[in-house]
Scaffold this motif. Structure first.
Motif, PDB file in Angstrom:
ATOM      1  N   VAL A 157       3.653  -5.857 -10.544  1.00  0.00           N
ATOM      2  CA  VAL A 157       2.358  -5.473 -11.110  1.00  0.00           C
ATOM      3  C   VAL A 157       1.677  -6.716 -11.661  1.00  0.00           C
ATOM      4  CG1 VAL A 157       1.180  -3.901 -12.685  1.00  0.00           C
ATOM      5  CG2 VAL A 157       3.432  -3.290 -11.779  1.00  0.00           C
ATOM      6  N   ARG A 158       0.385  -6.859 -11.365  1.00  0.00           N
ATOM      7  CA  ARG A 158      -0.343  -8.005 -11.875  1.00  0.00           C
ATOM      8  C   ARG A 158      -1.805  -7.648 -12.085  1.00  0.00           C
ATOM      9  NH1 ARG A 158      -0.492 -12.828  -7.775  1.00  0.00           N
ATOM     10  NH2 ARG A 158      -2.180 -13.466  -9.173  1.00  0.00           N
ATOM     11  N   GLN A 159      -2.454  -8.403 -12.967  1.00  0.00           N
ATOM     12  CA  GLN A 159      -3.878  -8.228 -13.229  1.00  0.00           C
ATOM     13  C   GLN A 159      -4.661  -9.094 -12.257  1.00  0.00           C
ATOM     14  OE1 GLN A 159      -4.285  -6.067 -15.709  1.00  0.00           O
ATOM     15  NE2 GLN A 159      -6.513  -5.897 -15.561  1.00  0.00           N
ATOM     16  N   SER A 196       1.638 -20.128 -12.635  1.00  0.00           N
ATOM     17  CA  SER A 196       0.597 -19.407 -11.906  1.00  0.00           C
ATOM     18  C   SER A 196       0.605 -17.921 -12.233  1.00  0.00           C
ATOM     19  CB  SER A 196       0.769 -19.611 -10.392  1.00  0.00           C
ATOM     20  OG  SER A 196       1.972 -19.000  -9.931  1.00  0.00           O
ATOM     21  N   LEU A 197       1.766 -17.393 -12.594  1.00  0.00           N
ATOM     22  CA  LEU A 197       1.857 -15.971 -12.931  1.00  0.00           C
ATOM     23  C   LEU A 197       1.446 -15.690 -14.369  1.00  0.00           C
ATOM     24  CD1 LEU A 197       5.221 -14.921 -11.227  1.00  0.00           C
ATOM     25  CD2 LEU A 197       2.902 -14.356 -10.488  1.00  0.00           C
ATOM     26  N   ALA A 198       1.467 -16.704 -15.209  1.00  0.00           N
ATOM     27  CA  ALA A 198       1.204 -16.497 -16.634  1.00  0.00           C
ATOM     28  C   ALA A 198      -0.190 -15.937 -16.888  1.00  0.00           C
ATOM     29  CB  ALA A 198       1.389 -17.799 -17.398  1.00  0.00           C
ATOM     30  N   GLU A 199      -1.130 -16.224 -15.984  1.00  0.00           N
ATOM     31  CA  GLU A 199      -2.506 -15.793 -16.199  1.00  0.00           C
ATOM     32  C   GLU A 199      -2.753 -14.350 -15.796  1.00  0.00           C
ATOM     33  OE1 GLU A 199      -4.620 -17.732 -17.753  1.00  0.00           O
ATOM     34  OE2 GLU A 199      -3.087 -19.307 -17.856  1.00  0.00           O
ATOM     35  N   CYS A 200      -1.840 -13.740 -15.058  1.00  0.00           N
ATOM     36  CA  CYS A 200      -2.102 -12.401 -14.508  1.00  0.00           C
ATOM     37  C   CYS A 200      -1.272 -11.300 -15.162  1.00  0.00           C
ATOM     38  CB  CYS A 200      -1.885 -12.391 -12.997  1.00  0.00           C
ATOM     39  SG  CYS A 200      -0.182 -12.707 -12.488  1.00  0.00           S
ATOM     40  N   GLN A 201      -0.591 -11.605 -16.258  1.00  0.00           N
ATOM     41  CA  GLN A 201       0.187 -10.614 -17.003  1.00  0.00           C
ATOM     42  C   GLN A 201       1.125  -9.817 -16.078  1.00  0.00           C
ATOM     43  OE1 GLN A 201      -2.497  -8.170 -19.320  1.00  0.00           O
ATOM     44  NE2 GLN A 201      -3.881  -9.885 -19.668  1.00  0.00           N
ATOM     45  N   PRO A 202       2.043 -10.469 -15.415  1.00  0.00           N
ATOM     46  CA  PRO A 202       2.877  -9.787 -14.420  1.00  0.00           C
ATOM     47  C   PRO A 202       3.979  -8.947 -15.049  1.00  0.00           C
ATOM     48  CG  PRO A 202       3.611 -12.035 -14.643  1.00  0.00           C
ATOM     49  CD  PRO A 202       2.402 -11.894 -15.541  1.00  0.00           C
ATOM     50  N   GLU A 203       4.405  -7.941 -14.317  1.00  0.00           N
ATOM     51  CA  GLU A 203       5.550  -7.115 -14.689  1.00  0.00           C
ATOM     52  C   GLU A 203       6.301  -6.729 -13.427  1.00  0.00           C
ATOM     53  OE1 GLU A 203       4.054  -4.769 -18.709  1.00  0.00           O
ATOM     54  OE2 GLU A 203       3.688  -3.885 -16.745  1.00  0.00           O
ATOM     55  N   ILE A 204       7.604  -6.626 -13.557  1.00  0.00           N
ATOM     56  CA  ILE A 204       8.449  -6.106 -12.487  1.00  0.00           C
ATOM     57  C   ILE A 204       8.982  -4.759 -12.961  1.00  0.00           C
ATOM     58  CG2 ILE A 204      10.487  -6.453 -11.058  1.00  0.00           C
ATOM     59  CD1 ILE A 204       8.340  -8.476 -10.473  1.00  0.00           C
ATOM     60  N   VAL A 205       8.604  -3.694 -12.270  1.00  0.00           N
ATOM     61  CA  VAL A 205       9.017  -2.341 -12.655  1.00  0.00           C
ATOM     62  C   VAL A 205      10.091  -1.873 -11.678  1.00  0.00           C
ATOM     63  CG1 VAL A 205       8.279   0.019 -13.109  1.00  0.00           C
ATOM     64  CG2 VAL A 205       6.705  -1.881 -13.539  1.00  0.00           C
ATOM     65  N   VAL A 206      11.253  -1.532 -12.211  1.00  0.00           N
ATOM     66  CA  VAL A 206      12.389  -1.089 -11.398  1.00  0.00           C
ATOM     67  C   VAL A 206      12.686   0.367 -11.739  1.00  0.00           C
ATOM     68  CG1 VAL A 206      14.779  -1.555 -10.746  1.00  0.00           C
ATOM     69  CG2 VAL A 206      13.302  -3.438 -11.524  1.00  0.00           C
ATOM     70  N   GLU A 213     -15.989  -7.827  -6.634  1.00  0.00           N
ATOM     71  CA  GLU A 213     -17.139  -7.432  -7.459  1.00  0.00           C
ATOM     72  C   GLU A 213     -17.020  -7.902  -8.918  1.00  0.00           C
ATOM     73  OE1 GLU A 213     -16.604  -5.114  -3.941  1.00  0.00           O
ATOM     74  OE2 GLU A 213     -15.277  -5.356  -5.681  1.00  0.00           O
ATOM     75  N   GLY A 214     -15.911  -8.559  -9.230  1.00  0.00           N
ATOM     76  CA  GLY A 214     -15.736  -9.054 -10.584  1.00  0.00           C
ATOM     77  C   GLY A 214     -15.087  -8.071 -11.529  1.00  0.00           C
ATOM     78  N   GLU A 215     -14.516  -6.994 -10.995  1.00  0.00           N
ATOM     79  CA  GLU A 215     -13.873  -5.978 -11.830  1.00  0.00           C
ATOM     80  C   GLU A 215     -12.405  -6.329 -12.039  1.00  0.00           C
ATOM     81  OE1 GLU A 215     -12.908  -1.169 -11.758  1.00  0.00           O
ATOM     82  OE2 GLU A 215     -13.901  -2.150 -10.054  1.00  0.00           O
ATOM     83  N   SER A 216     -11.949  -6.260 -13.284  1.00  0.00           N
ATOM     84  CA  SER A 216     -10.557  -6.533 -13.607  1.00  0.00           C
ATOM     85  C   SER A 216      -9.739  -5.258 -13.417  1.00  0.00           C
ATOM     86  CB  SER A 216     -10.429  -7.032 -15.048  1.00  0.00           C
ATOM     87  OG  SER A 216      -9.066  -7.261 -15.374  1.00  0.00           O
ATOM     88  N   ILE A 217      -8.735  -5.318 -12.541  1.00  0.00           N
ATOM     89  CA  ILE A 217      -7.917  -4.143 -12.255  1.00  0.00           C
ATOM     90  C   ILE A 217      -6.446  -4.528 -12.266  1.00  0.00           C
ATOM     91  CG2 ILE A 217      -9.708  -3.041 -10.838  1.00  0.00           C
ATOM     92  CD1 ILE A 217      -8.115  -3.910  -8.369  1.00  0.00           C
ATOM     93  N   ARG A 218      -5.600  -3.516 -12.376  1.00  0.00           N
ATOM     94  CA  ARG A 218      -4.153  -3.684 -12.323  1.00  0.00           C
ATOM     95  C   ARG A 218      -3.708  -3.310 -10.919  1.00  0.00           C
ATOM     96  NH1 ARG A 218      -1.192  -6.852 -15.414  1.00  0.00           N
ATOM     97  NH2 ARG A 218       0.792  -5.989 -16.130  1.00  0.00           N
ATOM     98  N   ARG A 219      -3.091  -4.251 -10.186  1.00  0.00           N
ATOM     99  CA  ARG A 219      -2.666  -3.986  -8.818  1.00  0.00           C
ATOM    100  C   ARG A 219      -1.154  -3.891  -8.750  1.00  0.00           C
ATOM    101  NH1 ARG A 219      -7.057  -6.709  -5.389  1.00  0.00           N
ATOM    102  NH2 ARG A 219      -8.357  -4.883  -4.965  1.00  0.00           N
ATOM    103  N   PHE A 220      -0.688  -3.003  -7.857  1.00  0.00           N
ATOM    104  CA  PHE A 220       0.739  -2.731  -7.689  1.00  0.00           C
ATOM    105  C   PHE A 220       1.157  -3.118  -6.274  1.00  0.00           C
ATOM    106  CE2 PHE A 220      -0.905  -0.121 -10.992  1.00  0.00           C
ATOM    107  CZ  PHE A 220       0.109   0.058 -11.920  1.00  0.00           C
ATOM    108  N   TYR A 221       2.235  -3.884  -6.177  1.00  0.00           N
ATOM    109  CA  TYR A 221       2.759  -4.310  -4.881  1.00  0.00           C
ATOM    110  C   TYR A 221       4.220  -3.877  -4.775  1.00  0.00           C
ATOM    111  CZ  TYR A 221      -1.350  -7.383  -4.847  1.00  0.00           C
ATOM    112  OH  TYR A 221      -2.636  -7.879  -4.881  1.00  0.00           O
ATOM    113  N   ASP A 222       4.529  -3.102  -3.752  1.00  0.00           N
ATOM    114  CA  ASP A 222       5.915  -2.711  -3.517  1.00  0.00           C
ATOM    115  C   ASP A 222       6.699  -3.904  -2.995  1.00  0.00           C
ATOM    116  OD1 ASP A 222       5.427  -0.115  -4.281  1.00  0.00           O
ATOM    117  OD2 ASP A 222       4.966   0.572  -2.244  1.00  0.00           O
ATOM    118  N   LEU A 223       7.851  -4.160  -3.589  1.00  0.00           N
ATOM    119  CA  LEU A 223       8.708  -5.254  -3.152  1.00  0.00           C
ATOM    120  C   LEU A 223       9.789  -4.713  -2.226  1.00  0.00           C
ATOM    121  CD1 LEU A 223       9.167  -7.334  -6.443  1.00  0.00           C
ATOM    122  CD2 LEU A 223       7.409  -7.524  -4.677  1.00  0.00           C
ATOM    123  N   THR A 224       9.893  -5.311  -1.071  1.00  0.00           N
ATOM    124  CA  THR A 224      10.906  -4.906  -0.092  1.00  0.00           C
ATOM    125  C   THR A 224      12.266  -5.435  -0.512  1.00  0.00           C
ATOM    126  OG1 THR A 224       9.257  -4.960   1.681  1.00  0.00           O
ATOM    127  CG2 THR A 224      11.572  -4.957   2.332  1.00  0.00           C
TER     128      THR A 224
END
Length: 284
Positions: A161-163, A211-221, A168-179
């Motif tokens: 998960v990252r910001q 590089s990840l510090a700016e996007c507030q990352p999380e790993i959800v298990v 369009e300039g909208e800040s959103i939270r995106r989710f990426y499934d990890l294989t």
């Protein structure tokens, strides 16, 4: 996402979704709430008995006698020493008896639901690590089944998960499934190290801690499976934030092989990691 999330713009009054709140509450909190409600209800009815003065054999002006008579009525005990003698007191007894029966039924249902709710005792490693596995830089998370049984057909789902900022300039939270190299375990009994290979196509490919510090990352298990003892589906999840991800490391070995061929786990080293030399690069 770590911990309970906050919801704004939605009513959070105490009676909204009360059943789920009570089932989710800890046992001390639930028992304390039941005891408090029991005390308050008896105090209210005792006040009515005290003001009416219609309790036979009660000491004159004794609120304690009125209170304990209320307790006996609500619990349908009835020792026979105290009894209602006026119309108002008999009406209060009728209302309280009905309230006691209804409360008992409700509390029994809540306690049974909470007691019988299936739970998973899966321990997650304190940190996730990024290091080489079979020559490929990989993200690794370690888990262990803390019960002396098996989780049948356990499935793991890992999400990055990252910001991000849209076009369009909208800040959103995106989710990426990890294989994962293996996302299913037929019998999850001891430990399980889940591995995501950081190769081209992975959302972690080419990333560094900076590089990840700016996007507030999380790993959800998250893990789901079937508890073989109760034959019910169980689930649990854990979230790792950036400071809980260690680059250039691997988990310490915790599996012990005994001379007779049996295996055991040394949980004293479950959260231990070993730094690699030279330190593995922070990207794929």
């Amino acid at each position: 996402m770590k911990g309970d999330h906050l919801i704004r713009g939605v009513s959070t009054r105490g009676l909204d979704d009360l059943y789920h709140q009570l089932v989710r509450a800890s046992w001390p909190a639930l028992i304390g709430l039941i005891a408090a409600a029991f005390t308050v209800a008896n105090f209210v009815f005792a006040t009515g008995y005290y003001l009416d003065g219609g309790i036979e054999n009660a000491s004159s002006g004794s609120f304690a006698d009125a209170f304990f008579f209320s307790v006996q009525t609500m619990a349908t005990i009835g020792y026979g020493k105290l009894a209602p003698v006026t119309l108002i007191s008999n009406i209060l007894v009728s209302i309280e008896a009905f309230t006691g029966l209804l409360s008992l039924a409700l509390m029994t249902g809540i306690v049974f639901s909470k007691f019988s709710r299936p739970t998973a005792r899966v321990r997650f490693s304190r940190c996730a690590v990024i290091g080489p596995r079979d020559g490929v830089t990989s993200l690794m998370v370690r888990m262990a089944n803390m019960r002396a049984n098996r989780i049948v057909e356990a499935n793991i789902h890992v999400v990055f998960v990252r910001q991000e900022i849209t076009v369009e300039g909208e800040s959103i939270r995106r989710f990426y499934d990890l294989t994962m190299t293996r996302n299913r375990s037929a019998m999850f009994a001891l430990s399980w190290t889940a591995v995501h290979r950081i190769v081209e196509g992975s959302p972690l490919f080419g990333q560094t801690r900076d590089s990840l510090a700016e996007c507030q990352p999380e790993i959800v298990v998250s893990i789901t499976g079937l508890d073989e003892t109760v034959s019910q589906t169980i689930h649990t999840r854990h979230t790792y934030e950036l400071e809980e991800i260690i680059w250039g490391a691997r988990f310490a070995d915790v599996l012990i092989l005994h001379p007779d061929g049996s295996r055991s786990i040394d949980y004293t080293r479950f959260d231990d990691v070993e730094m690699l030399t030279p330190v593995t690069r922070e990207h794929g």
